[in-house]
Design an enzyme around this catalytic site. Structure first.
Site, PDB file in Angstrom:
ATOM      1  CE1 TYR A  90      -3.627   2.579   0.691  1.00 17.05           C
ATOM      2  CE2 TYR A  90      -2.123   3.400   2.385  1.00 17.05           C
ATOM      3  CZ  TYR A  90      -3.251   3.556   1.592  1.00 17.05           C
ATOM      4  OH  TYR A  90      -3.985   4.705   1.696  1.00 17.05           O
ATOM      5  CB  SER A  93      22.138 -21.783 -28.941  1.00 15.00           C
ATOM      6  OG  SER A  93      22.625 -22.628 -29.930  1.00 15.00           O
ATOM      7  CE  LYS A 150      20.144 -24.710 -21.593  1.00 17.66           C
ATOM      8  NZ  LYS A 150      18.788 -24.355 -21.963  1.00 17.66           N
ATOM      9  NE  ARG A 174      20.387 -17.731 -29.379  1.00 15.32           N
ATOM     10  CZ  ARG A 174      20.137 -18.555 -30.390  1.00 15.32           C
ATOM     11  NH1 ARG A 174      18.894 -18.780 -30.756  1.00 15.32           N
ATOM     12  NH2 ARG A 174      21.113 -19.145 -31.024  1.00 15.32           N
ATOM     13  CE  LYS A 192      18.341 -28.689 -23.027  1.00 14.96           C
ATOM     14  NZ  LYS A 192      17.012 -28.395 -23.518  1.00 14.96           N
ATOM     15  CB  CYS A 243     -23.697 -34.558 -25.502  1.00 20.04           C
ATOM     16  SG  CYS A 243     -23.195 -33.330 -24.267  1.00 20.04           S
TER      17      CYS A 243
HETATM   18  S1  IVH Z   1      24.960 -18.843 -21.447  1.00 19.62           S
HETATM   19  C1  IVH Z   1      27.239 -18.926 -25.292  1.00 19.62           C
HETATM   20  N1  IVH Z   1      23.851 -19.345 -19.127  1.00 19.62           N
HETATM   21  O1  IVH Z   1      20.185 -21.482 -22.706  1.00 19.62           O
HETATM   22  C2  IVH Z   1      26.535 -18.992 -23.998  1.00 19.62           C
HETATM   23  N2  IVH Z   1      22.541 -19.604 -21.089  1.00 19.62           N
HETATM   24  O2  IVH Z   1      20.999 -23.003 -25.367  1.00 19.62           O
HETATM   25  C3  IVH Z   1      25.152 -18.527 -24.120  1.00 19.62           C
HETATM   26  N3  IVH Z   1      20.238 -20.284 -20.660  1.00 19.62           N
HETATM   27  O3  IVH Z   1      19.976 -19.139 -25.284  1.00 19.62           O
HETATM   28  C4  IVH Z   1      24.252 -18.741 -23.035  1.00 19.62           C
HETATM   29  N4  IVH Z   1      20.401 -20.349 -18.477  1.00 19.62           N
HETATM   30  O4  IVH Z   1      18.542 -18.791 -23.227  1.00 19.62           O
HETATM   31  C5  IVH Z   1      23.688 -19.311 -20.464  1.00 19.62           C
HETATM   32  N5  IVH Z   1      22.982 -19.744 -17.016  1.00 19.62           N
HETATM   33  C6  IVH Z   1      22.825 -19.688 -18.334  1.00 19.62           C
HETATM   34  C7  IVH Z   1      21.598 -19.994 -18.951  1.00 19.62           C
HETATM   35  C8  IVH Z   1      21.494 -19.949 -20.337  1.00 19.62           C
HETATM   36  C9  IVH Z   1      19.602 -20.501 -19.519  1.00 19.62           C
HETATM   37  C10 IVH Z   1      19.646 -20.407 -22.004  1.00 19.62           C
HETATM   38  C11 IVH Z   1      19.828 -19.215 -22.882  1.00 19.62           C
HETATM   39  C12 IVH Z   1      20.499 -19.701 -24.131  1.00 19.62           C
HETATM   40  C13 IVH Z   1      20.232 -21.164 -24.079  1.00 19.62           C
HETATM   41  C14 IVH Z   1      21.388 -21.881 -24.727  1.00 19.62           C
END
Ligand code: IVH
Length: 680
Positions: free
Chosen positions: A35, A83, A119, A140, A325, A419
């Site tokens: 608030y 990426s 990640k 991106r 992953k 139905c």
């Molecule tokens: S570094 C060249 N750090 O993952 C390094 N990316 O496939 C570029 N992502 O497009 C990315 N967490 O969207 C980096 N701690 C992290 C990340 C991260 C998520 C994503 C990001 C990137 C994709 C890469």
């Protein structure tokens, strides 16, 4: 109040508000109530409204959004946005590590560090700051060119509009006078995601499958005010600037980011061996559910930027980093049965009824199977053991059956022929996978669904009219469609279970209030198939009354922007139905607004004004609202800030920065008198 005093107070308010933003969103340690915070913001906006020339791009008031972008301009990234190569396999991770060891050894380097961080599962974003000021933010895209979504990003509280001053690190100070690029991920926190989906479920909007989709969908919105309403979080993970020597390591850059006011998720660590890395991965693979956001793995990067240069990159990804992953989380359970649900459009959706099972923090007993095709694809039988998966997704889905575990008495799933709500034989339109109940007028599920849609938030926004009450009113025969809501009587309501004097009055008040909702909401509320919020708005602009819409031919409907033949046909047919006619008669009788507000209708289209964009600055002899209305009525547009797209700037007395900007861009400046002449 003098301008000088206002300026002083504005500066103080801004600093205070940004500090509270930081305390709340970055430190998670608020020191004032919501608030009190709102009060500070209100005061700032009040002052800035009085002295618009004092508004600056880093004012927290700019976070509420307001600009609408038809198409996002594109931006060429200064540094390519690569990426990451990724892997699910521990042995591939080991191979990556060995490649790094070997690559660096061949350059004579024996010792090195890697950083391990999470990640984040969201949308990659690049932010540019010049001399401390946030000037541009982009997606991106293809890595080379992205979309400029600066206005949308400004609404995110964890993106500083101005970098914080820090006394702790001398380097942070250097960065305040340089050009700085910050990269990171825009995510939606799990609790925000759940709240958003709950709201959408209530208003009958389609749900987002997971927080990443919600974040991506939100950033794509063209109306930044909509973005401001949805909570997003930016997590920073990369800092670049020509003012930073390569000797500043990645880990040190993360610390700098924190000093500059960014939110960094916990957890980045330096690793000196595969053992360190493994410990990090094990920790987060088991603890990921305790994080406030979704992750889909971990990222390992060389810590020293000079080492990175030695290894270089391939076309798509660097050789010095990898994403590991985590596997999706799965659980096995038994398919007990399949039920069929009927929505407001009559579409019939199969739902798996499951033996309740724990999966990644919640108990799952039901899961949508979408349509019959999906059941066929999965080759499902009742009694099957099925695998449920919650990958990045928060909504679990049945990903497969395990045929080896199929019991001998497993039962095939029969498509319904009638139905489940009203018993009418179902139909399947030629090019659709869904089955439909054709009993639009009387199927209780559809009737109920339509009334709930009418009352939903983006439609007529009738508070307190939830599913239970609608069922009750239908059962008691008090309503047949949404139009009957307006003729409910308090004396009768009070006799119903669940209703008291007060709740009955509240409901009637809420219904009464809905009478004056804007015309585009009403069109949306009618629940015409394929007509969402945006289409409703477009229709309201072109056909400013119900009568006009009812009379429109299919060709006329199709002439509306974004309306194709399918929508046109759907709208046309909708207005030909007896039930529609009855509904509209009731609405008219009740006094519900059935035409657009005069201000929205171009009355006198003027050749000089139509299609032109005006910006007002300084004091005019009429109010801003009036001036705006005069332009809109003549088919013109009004913007709040000067850009290349502005055609005219109308400058009143004490015109400020907008006038300067207009001159800079060579935009035609009109005096109030010239403007008035143009209107005539
Ligand atoms: S570094 C060249 N750090 O993952 C390094 N990316 O496939 C570029 N992502 O497009 C990315 N967490 O969207 C980096 N701690 C992290 C990340 C991260 C998520 C994503 C990001 C990137 C994709 C890469």
């Amino acid at each position: 109040m003098s301008k000088d005093d206002a300026q002083k107070e504005i500066l103080r308010l801004r600093a205070e508000i940004e500090q509270h933003n930081y305390n709340y969103y970055v430190l998670a340690q608020p020191t004032i109530s919501d608030y009190e915070f709102d009060k500070l913001m209100e005061r700032l906006i009040e002052l800035e409204t009085k002295f618009p020339e004092l508004i600056t791009p880093d004012s927290p008031s700019q976070r509420v959004g307001g600009t609408i972008t038809k198409e996002f301009p594109t931006v060429v990234h200064k540094r390519r946005m690569l990426s990451l190569s990724n892997t699910y396999s521990p042995s591939e991770l080991q191979e990556f590590y060995e490649r790094v060891v070997k690559g660096l050894a061949s350059e004579g380097i024996k010792e090195f560090e890697m950083t391990a961080e999470l990640k984040y599962d969201g949308v990659a974003i690049s932010l540019t700051y010049r001399e401390g000021l946030f000037v541009q933010g982009a997606t991106r895209g293809d890595g080379v060119v992205g979309d400029d979504i600066t206005q949308n990003l400004k609404t995110i509280p964890t993106i500083p509009l101005r970098l914080r001053r820090s006394s702790r690190l001398a380097l942070a100070e250097t960065l305040l006078s340089a050009e700085v690029e910050v990269r990171g991920e825009v995510v939606m926190l799990k609790r925000d995601f759940e709240k958003l989906n709950a709201q959408r479920a209530e208003t009958g909007e389609p749900l987002f499958a997971n927080p990443r989709n919600a974040a991506a969908g939100t950033l794509k919105q063209q109306d930044s005010r909509e973005v401001a309403k949805r909570p997003l979080t930016f997590i920073a993970y990369q800092l670049d600037s020509e003012a930073l020597p390569d000797s500043v390591t990645h880990f040190e850059r993360l610390e700098l980011l924190q000093e500059l006011g960014f939110y960094l998720a916990e957890g980045a660590v330096r690793c000196r061996s595969m053992g360190d890395i493994q410990a990090f991965l094990d920790k987060w693979e088991t603890q990921r559910d305790s994080l406030p956001f979704e992750i889909d793995g971990a990222v390992l990067k060389l810590n020293d930027l000079r080492h990175r240069t030695l290894l270089g990159e391939t076309l798509k990804a660097p050789r010095w980093a990898i994403a590991y992953k985590f596997s999706a989380r799965q659980a096995e359970t038994t398919l007990l049965g399949v039920t069929f649900q009927v929505g407001r459009t009559g579409a019939v959706t199969p739902v798996a009824e499951l033996q309740p099972v724990r999966l990644a923090g919640s108990t799952i007993a039901r899961s949508t199977l979408h349509n019959l095709e999906e059941i066929k694809r999965l080759d499902l039988y009742i009694g099957d053991t099925v695998v449920l998966e919650k990958s990045g997704d928060v909504i679990p889905k049945v990903v497969r059956a395990i045929p080896e575990k199929r019991p001998v008495n497993a039962v095939p799933i029969a498509a319904p022929t009638h139905c489940p709500e009203c018993g009418t034989p179902l139909v399947q339109p030629p090019d659709e996978v869904a089955l439909y109940c054709p009993n639009e007028e009387h199927c209780p599920a559809q009737v109920r669904g339509r009334i709930l849609h009418y009352a939903s938030r983006n439609a007529m926004d009738i508070e307190n009219l939830g599913e239970a009450i609608v069922r009750q009113l239908l059962k008691e025969g008090l309503i047949e469609d949404a139009g009957d809501l307006y003729f409910l009587e308090k004396a009768r309501l009070i006799t119903l279970e669940r209703f008291g004097e007060k709740s009955a009055q509240n409901l009637l008040d809420a219904i009464e209030q809905s009478k004056s909702r804007s015309f585009d909401r009403l069109i949306y509320a009618l629940g015409i198939r394929h007509v969402g919020v945006a289409t409703a708005r477009a229709l309201a602009q072109r056909f400013p009354s119900i009568a006009a819409l009812q009379e429109a031919s299919q060709a006329e409907l199709e002439a509306v922007e974004d309306v194709g033949s399918v929508i046109a046909e759907s709208v046309y047919n909708f207005f030909r139905r007896e039930s529609t006619k009855r509904l509209i008669e009731k609405l008219a009788k009740a006094g519900v607004r059935l035409q657009a507000d005069q201000a929205q209708v171009p009355k006198v289209v003027s050749e000089k004004i139509a299609g032109k964009t005006f910006v007002f600055t300084g004091a005019l002899s009429v109010t801003r609202d009036e001036a705006t209305r005069m332009v809109l009525e003549r088919g013109g547009k009004v913007a709040s800030s000067v850009s290349k797209k502005t055609d005219y700037v109308v400058a009143g007395e004490e015109a400020g920065s907008k006038l300067a900007k207009a001159k800079e861009l060579g935009i035609r400046v009109l005096s109030e008198q010239e403007f008035m002449q143009m209107l005539e």
